[in-house]
Write a protein that holds these residues in place. Structure first.
Motif, PDB file in Angstrom:
ATOM      1  N   ILE A 126       0.832  -1.201   0.000  1.00  0.00           N
ATOM      2  CA  ILE A 126       0.000   0.000   0.000  1.00  0.00           C
ATOM      3  C   ILE A 126       0.877   1.266   0.000  1.00  0.00           C
ATOM      4  CG2 ILE A 126      -0.361   0.327   2.489  1.00  0.00           C
ATOM      5  CD1 ILE A 126      -3.173   0.288  -0.107  1.00  0.00           C
ATOM      6  N   GLU A 127       2.076   1.173   0.578  1.00  0.00           N
ATOM      7  CA  GLU A 127       2.996   2.321   0.564  1.00  0.00           C
ATOM      8  C   GLU A 127       3.440   2.642  -0.861  1.00  0.00           C
ATOM      9  OE1 GLU A 127       3.337  -0.301   2.703  1.00  0.00           O
ATOM     10  OE2 GLU A 127       2.432   0.830   4.347  1.00  0.00           O
ATOM     11  N   MET A 128       3.729   1.580  -1.631  1.00  0.00           N
ATOM     12  CA  MET A 128       4.136   1.793  -3.031  1.00  0.00           C
ATOM     13  C   MET A 128       2.962   2.291  -3.868  1.00  0.00           C
ATOM     14  SD  MET A 128       7.308   1.372  -3.646  1.00  0.00           S
ATOM     15  CE  MET A 128       7.206   1.296  -5.426  1.00  0.00           C
ATOM     16  N   VAL A 129       1.786   1.768  -3.579  1.00  0.00           N
ATOM     17  CA  VAL A 129       0.595   2.239  -4.293  1.00  0.00           C
ATOM     18  C   VAL A 129       0.450   3.744  -4.096  1.00  0.00           C
ATOM     19  CG1 VAL A 129      -1.933   2.159  -4.351  1.00  0.00           C
ATOM     20  CG2 VAL A 129      -0.626   0.043  -4.145  1.00  0.00           C
ATOM     21  N   LYS A 130       0.618   4.167  -2.859  1.00  0.00           N
ATOM     22  CA  LYS A 130       0.507   5.597  -2.541  1.00  0.00           C
ATOM     23  C   LYS A 130       1.480   6.422  -3.370  1.00  0.00           C
ATOM     24  CE  LYS A 130      -1.327   6.529   2.039  1.00  0.00           C
ATOM     25  NZ  LYS A 130      -1.088   6.258   3.435  1.00  0.00           N
ATOM     26  N   LYS A 131       2.713   5.956  -3.445  1.00  0.00           N
ATOM     27  CA  LYS A 131       3.731   6.704  -4.198  1.00  0.00           C
ATOM     28  C   LYS A 131       3.332   6.824  -5.674  1.00  0.00           C
ATOM     29  CE  LYS A 131       7.684   5.650  -1.279  1.00  0.00           C
ATOM     30  NZ  LYS A 131       8.818   4.782  -1.053  1.00  0.00           N
ATOM     31  N   ASP A 132       2.950   5.696  -6.265  1.00  0.00           N
ATOM     32  CA  ASP A 132       2.572   5.716  -7.687  1.00  0.00           C
ATOM     33  C   ASP A 132       1.352   6.619  -7.908  1.00  0.00           C
ATOM     34  OD1 ASP A 132       4.599   4.027  -8.425  1.00  0.00           O
ATOM     35  OD2 ASP A 132       3.314   2.439  -9.230  1.00  0.00           O
ATOM     36  N   TRP A 133       0.337   6.453  -7.074  1.00  0.00           N
ATOM     37  CA  TRP A 133      -0.920   7.158  -7.308  1.00  0.00           C
ATOM     38  C   TRP A 133      -0.815   8.648  -6.983  1.00  0.00           C
ATOM     39  CZ3 TRP A 133      -5.750   3.724  -5.819  1.00  0.00           C
ATOM     40  CH2 TRP A 133      -5.609   2.474  -6.439  1.00  0.00           C
ATOM     41  N   MET A 147     -11.035  -2.533   1.003  1.00  0.00           N
ATOM     42  CA  MET A 147     -10.930  -2.023   2.380  1.00  0.00           C
ATOM     43  C   MET A 147      -9.563  -1.407   2.639  1.00  0.00           C
ATOM     44  SD  MET A 147     -13.933  -2.441   3.355  1.00  0.00           S
ATOM     45  CE  MET A 147     -13.763  -1.705   4.973  1.00  0.00           C
ATOM     46  N   GLN A 148      -8.537  -2.048   2.101  1.00  0.00           N
ATOM     47  CA  GLN A 148      -7.174  -1.522   2.244  1.00  0.00           C
ATOM     48  C   GLN A 148      -7.060  -0.128   1.612  1.00  0.00           C
ATOM     49  OE1 GLN A 148      -4.637  -4.638   0.580  1.00  0.00           O
ATOM     50  NE2 GLN A 148      -2.897  -3.713   1.649  1.00  0.00           N
ATOM     51  N   LEU A 149      -7.636   0.011   0.432  1.00  0.00           N
ATOM     52  CA  LEU A 149      -7.579   1.297  -0.269  1.00  0.00           C
ATOM     53  C   LEU A 149      -8.399   2.351   0.472  1.00  0.00           C
ATOM     54  CD1 LEU A 149      -7.924  -0.008  -3.942  1.00  0.00           C
ATOM     55  CD2 LEU A 149      -5.885   1.035  -2.932  1.00  0.00           C
ATOM     56  N   GLU A 150      -9.525   1.918   1.028  1.00  0.00           N
ATOM     57  CA  GLU A 150     -10.373   2.843   1.786  1.00  0.00           C
ATOM     58  C   GLU A 150      -9.630   3.329   3.033  1.00  0.00           C
ATOM     59  OE1 GLU A 150     -12.911   4.524   1.477  1.00  0.00           O
ATOM     60  OE2 GLU A 150     -13.908   4.797   3.417  1.00  0.00           O
ATOM     61  N   GLU A 151      -9.016   2.391   3.742  1.00  0.00           N
ATOM     62  CA  GLU A 151      -8.292   2.772   4.965  1.00  0.00           C
ATOM     63  C   GLU A 151      -7.137   3.712   4.663  1.00  0.00           C
ATOM     64  OE1 GLU A 151      -7.456  -1.074   6.667  1.00  0.00           O
ATOM     65  OE2 GLU A 151      -9.620  -1.369   6.951  1.00  0.00           O
ATOM     66  N   ILE A 198     -19.198   1.319   0.021  1.00  0.00           N
ATOM     67  CA  ILE A 198     -18.086   2.285   0.043  1.00  0.00           C
ATOM     68  C   ILE A 198     -17.782   2.773  -1.378  1.00  0.00           C
ATOM     69  CG2 ILE A 198     -15.593   2.476   0.436  1.00  0.00           C
ATOM     70  CD1 ILE A 198     -16.006   0.589   2.863  1.00  0.00           C
ATOM     71  N   LEU A 199     -17.770   1.843  -2.332  1.00  0.00           N
ATOM     72  CA  LEU A 199     -17.468   2.224  -3.722  1.00  0.00           C
ATOM     73  C   LEU A 199     -18.486   3.239  -4.232  1.00  0.00           C
ATOM     74  CD1 LEU A 199     -16.482  -1.227  -5.276  1.00  0.00           C
ATOM     75  CD2 LEU A 199     -14.959   0.615  -4.525  1.00  0.00           C
TER      76      LEU A 199
END
Ligand SMILES: [Zn+2]
Length: 479
Positions: A246-253, A274-278, A301-302
């Motif tokens: 999720i840390e890498m996802v954050k960087k890319d996004w 849920m991971q993306l929501e959190e 949530i979506l």
């Protein structure tokens, strides 16, 4: 077009910089650098006497009606329109409707058709595309995307979301965008990682920014986004698309969002919602792909976050039920935005009619009338809902005066269609790409009487085959 010359030059420069070009690739590139045939001009015309399906809830369908087009825009929709001076196009025996909108398609893998087997895992889609993809030069990308786009147009697809997860250099992106532009299709280019890229390497935001600078904005035909590697857990495909923490996802996004670009990501395997929501990463600029394993809570949530979901039923229906079922009914019931896609064309073809048919069949098989699903809703899914997903509903997705003219004519007099009662029933239950007679994108008539009006079809096929075989040799396939 202002960027035409510049982009070609950039492609050439990129190929040279890559240095280690094999002679064959060099030659292929030189051939591809020839100027493509010009697109047909946008003329004034009026389609007469068609069964008009507007997909606009404020404009009634017409059993026999006209569509008037001028300068690439829809001027009027109605019966016996006064359009003197406009060239008439015979619409009798045809359905006139918005072109199909395909919201997720890996066009760069179109070349791999000769090598991929649906029934042999060792040469399935992922191992083949992962191995050969790492050998692709920009010209290979160009030819693969051009082949895929040609197939899209021939099936009545007028907008495509090019899910380009093999951008080996910004010049590969130039090549893919050039192919889309040269064929005249509308679309979004989703700039991705490269096959084989380490999961701890951040995506190339500098390259992405360069592509944005050079290609956006343009004449309104092409938009830009990113496609992300998967989130969190190993998924179908053995992680060939990459799997990020999720840390890498954050960087890319974050880098993409700083450029104002939308994001798309596959959710094959355990749901990452849920991971993306959190992590606070869900938003209306996000498209998820493959709605198979979500919970009711996640769907709520979506909807709240305005996230959309693209379903690619032809491929999804081949997956083991252990990785989920197509949750179209559940998504619609929860009010999540859904759209339709092809995914890829290496071991099936582009056929929006079949995609609608599979969705309907599986919905009936599993859910039935507990959640009503009409054939008209399926046609909406394949047209207007795709435009909503891609953020272009102001210019495409319905036959609405003022929108751009992305229109197809589907022959209802063909043997597999006739005699026609309800036109939506005919499209969903009987339609085939071969029935698509005329394809108009942004007012340009790209296909008529089932043939390309300008594109050298034989050349597209020949050069795609040559590139595929050269890649096979480069890979010393099949050893
Ligand atoms: Zn996909």
């Amino acid at each position: 077009m202002a960027f035409s010359h510049m982009s070609r030059r950039t492609m050439l420069k990129g190929a040279t910089a890559a240095g280690a070009l094999a002679a064959t690739s060099s030659e292929l590139f030189a051939q591809g650098a020839r100027r493509p045939a010009p697109l047909p001009p946008r003329r004034e015309f009026v389609i007469r006497g068609a069964t008009v399906l507007t997909m606009d809830s404020n404009i009634a369908d017409l059993a026999s009606g006209d569509v008037h087009v001028r300068d690439g825009a829809i001027v009027a929709v109605g019966a016996r329109l006064n359009a003197r001076g406009a060239r008439a196009i015979e619409g009798r025996g045809m359905v006139a409707m918005p072109g199909f909108i395909d919201t997720h398609w890996h066009l760069w893998t179109s070349l791999f058709r000769p090598f991929v087997r649906a029934d042999v895992d060792a040469v399935g889609y992922f191992p083949v595309s992962n191995r050969l993809g790492q050998l692709m030069m920009p010209e290979d990308s160009y030819r693969s995307v051009r082949l895929g786009v040609a197939e899209a147009l021939s099936a009545g697809v007028t907008t495509v979301h090019n899910w380009a997860h093999n951008v080996r250099s910004p010049e590969h992106a130039d090549a893919e965008l050039s192919a889309m532009r040269d064929l005249g299709i509308r679309g979004r280019f989703a700039y991705g990682p490269a096959q084989g890229m380490p999961d701890d390497q951040v995506m190339d935001h500098a390259g992405l920014a360069r592509i944005k600078r050079d290609w956006m904005p343009n004449d309104g035909m092409l938009t830009l986004g990113i496609c992300s590697r998967n989130v969190g857990a190993m998924s179908i495909g053995g992680g060939a698309r990459g799997t990020l923490t999720i840390e890498m996802v954050k960087k890319d996004w974050d880098g993409a969002r700083a450029l104002g670009l939308p994001i798309t990501v596959h959710t094959s395997g355990p749901s990452p919602v849920m991971q993306l929501e959190e992590a606070g990463l869900l938003g209306p600029d996000l498209q998820l792909v493959h709605p198979l394993l979500t919970t009711p809570e996640e769907r709520a949530i979506l909807k709240t976050r305005g996230v959309s979901y693209s379903t690619a039923p032809t491929g999804e229906a081949r997956r083991p039920s252990a990785v989920g079922v197509i949750q179209l009914g559940e998504m619609l019931e929860a009010g999540v935005k859904v759209s339709l896609s092809t995914d890829h064309t290496t071991n099936y073809n582009c056929d929006p009619f079949v995609a609608m048919r599979i969705l309907f069949a599986l919905h009936q098989h599993r859910i039935g009338n507990k959640i009503p699903l009409t054939v008209k809703r399926l046609v909406q899914l394949a047209t207007l809902d795709g435009a909503v997903d891609l953020g272009i509903a102001d210019k495409s997705g319905s036959l609405t005066p003022g929108k751009r003219a992305d229109i197809i004519l589907v022959r209802t007099s063909d043997i597999n269609m006739t005699p026609v009662g309800d036109p939506y029933e005919a499209l969903v239950s009987m339609g085939q790409p071969v029935n698509v007679d005329t394809v108009i994108v942004d007012g340009r008539i790209l296909r008529q009487a089932g043939k390309f009006t300008a594109l050298d079809h034989a050349r597209v096929v020949r050069e795609a085959r040559d590139a595929a075989m050269a890649l096979r040799d480069k890979a010393k396939w099949p050893t």
